[in-house]
Scaffold this active site. Sequence first.
Site, PDB file in Angstrom:
ATOM      1  N   ASN A 161      89.445  33.041  47.194  1.00  0.00           N
ATOM      2  CA  ASN A 161      88.885  32.877  45.734  1.00  0.00           C
ATOM      3  C   ASN A 161      88.463  31.562  45.093  1.00  0.00           C
ATOM      4  O   ASN A 161      87.368  31.518  44.272  1.00  0.00           O
ATOM      5  CB  ASN A 161      89.955  33.362  44.646  1.00  0.00           C
ATOM      6  CG  ASN A 161      89.562  33.479  43.530  1.00  0.00           C
ATOM      7  OD1 ASN A 161      88.470  34.265  43.121  1.00  0.00           O
ATOM      8  ND2 ASN A 161      90.019  32.892  42.560  1.00  0.00           N
ATOM      9  N   LYS A 169      97.181  28.662  40.719  1.00  0.00           N
ATOM     10  CA  LYS A 169      96.742  29.052  42.240  1.00  0.00           C
ATOM     11  C   LYS A 169      95.865  28.013  42.924  1.00  0.00           C
ATOM     12  O   LYS A 169      96.097  27.887  44.057  1.00  0.00           O
ATOM     13  CB  LYS A 169      96.556  30.500  42.220  1.00  0.00           C
ATOM     14  CG  LYS A 169      95.409  31.107  41.518  1.00  0.00           C
ATOM     15  CD  LYS A 169      95.175  32.337  41.793  1.00  0.00           C
ATOM     16  CE  LYS A 169      93.981  32.882  40.930  1.00  0.00           C
ATOM     17  NZ  LYS A 169      94.074  32.938  39.492  1.00  0.00           N
ATOM     18  N   HIS A 223      92.578  38.735  32.416  1.00  0.00           N
ATOM     19  CA  HIS A 223      91.392  39.782  32.814  1.00  0.00           C
ATOM     20  C   HIS A 223      91.765  41.272  31.936  1.00  0.00           C
ATOM     21  O   HIS A 223      91.637  42.381  32.532  1.00  0.00           O
ATOM     22  CB  HIS A 223      91.329  39.943  34.167  1.00  0.00           C
ATOM     23  CG  HIS A 223      91.395  38.611  34.877  1.00  0.00           C
ATOM     24  ND1 HIS A 223      90.018  38.110  34.792  1.00  0.00           N
ATOM     25  CD2 HIS A 223      91.780  38.016  35.690  1.00  0.00           C
ATOM     26  CE1 HIS A 223      89.877  37.100  35.688  1.00  0.00           C
ATOM     27  NE2 HIS A 223      91.164  36.899  36.200  1.00  0.00           N
TER      28      HIS A 223
END
Length: 445
Positions: free
Chosen positions: A143, A120, A188
Amino acid sequence: MALIATDRHILIVGLGKTGLSCVRFLRGQGHDVVVADSRIQPPGLETLQSEFPDVVLHCGPFNGDLFSQFNELIVSPGVAVSEPAIVAARQAGARIRGDIDLFREAAKAPIVAITGSNGKSTVTMLVGEMARAAGKRVAVGGNLGTPALELLADDIELYVMELSSFQLETTERLDAEVATVLNISDDHMDRYSGREEYFKAKQRIYNGCRTAVINLDDPLSSPLVRTDMTLRGFAMHSINPGIYSTREDDEGVWITRGLENLVRADTLTLRGTHNLMNVMAALALGEAVGLPLDVMVQTAQSFTGLRHRCQPVRTLDGVEYINDSKGTNVGASVAAINSLASERGKIVLIAGGDGKGADFAPLSAPVERHCRGVILFGRDAPRLAEVLTGVPVERVDSLEAAVKAAAAMAAPGDIVLLSPACASFDMFRHYEERGERFISAVEAL
């Protein structure tokens, strides 16, 4: 700091860069805010006290009674919405949001929204460069780099936003002009109850979007709900009208759009199959916001990629050293290994760190197929060693020792690849520091 009664209505949960950006934005809008952070000395503390000495800050363990006094919580990405104090506030009627919701309400230009387990940042930066080359006044962040709220400006014509699953957890409706989930692999897992919860967080990027760009090679990239949205796609070896894909002929491998050859892969500075996917995604995203195809292709050819993402460092004694410190999850490292695999040599993989509860099993097959051996370090080296049994494995205590061990194991024609499949926080401040340490160790050989 002692708890005090307050009649203020907005609580910012978590300081740091995002929390500070929320304070600045909300105070600029005339709102009175309170900040809470579980750390005694949170990042950004001195800046907050200097810029906003009147803002009340609660440091230390979160308190449900305090949180429940507020009718709105703006939660930073680093704080899980499953925190008991946040749950208590929600049960008391508080609205739980994040900085991306605030950004979306204030942004006056179209939004290109990008998420995914891997790639990304590369795609975000590439689309941003394509827009600049096309003459657009573009702001890139989220982000990646600058917090979303600090990008806001009246003269911006396009926002290109990298968004994490943590940011999307608190985003109700993004209304992006175009959005994509590039891919999904375990990441995560120390924060989510399982892959489904992580997947659902990523899916929120499609809420209200006008066009969805889908990785046709990854079913989890596809939006669950497709109401009133246009679909565009990209995939390897899938020649279809309107689809960005690849084909091979006597001249080499091409990126295509439908039946049209656009750019030959060996004219790109970016290396690896995963970067072909990133370029195709960027082209599809740019097309959705009207960027000229010729400009996008030219930009893709000159784009050098991100530091610490499959970054060549040096070649020594016939061995190439590549820094992929940004490979912080299993999917990223699998992609790097598969993309860099070569017929002329093998890969010596350096891996390890904080695995964030991930399943390392998907590494086993590509490592056995393409690697001469593996050098492990960091907290989860023992867990990795349990899985990577098909090749020689050596464990060391530091990254510097790992580089020396990899150099001793490698043969001419090989690649020494730092792609840790883990976060860096057990030994380093961030993946950038880990990457810089790798570069220094390689240069010292």
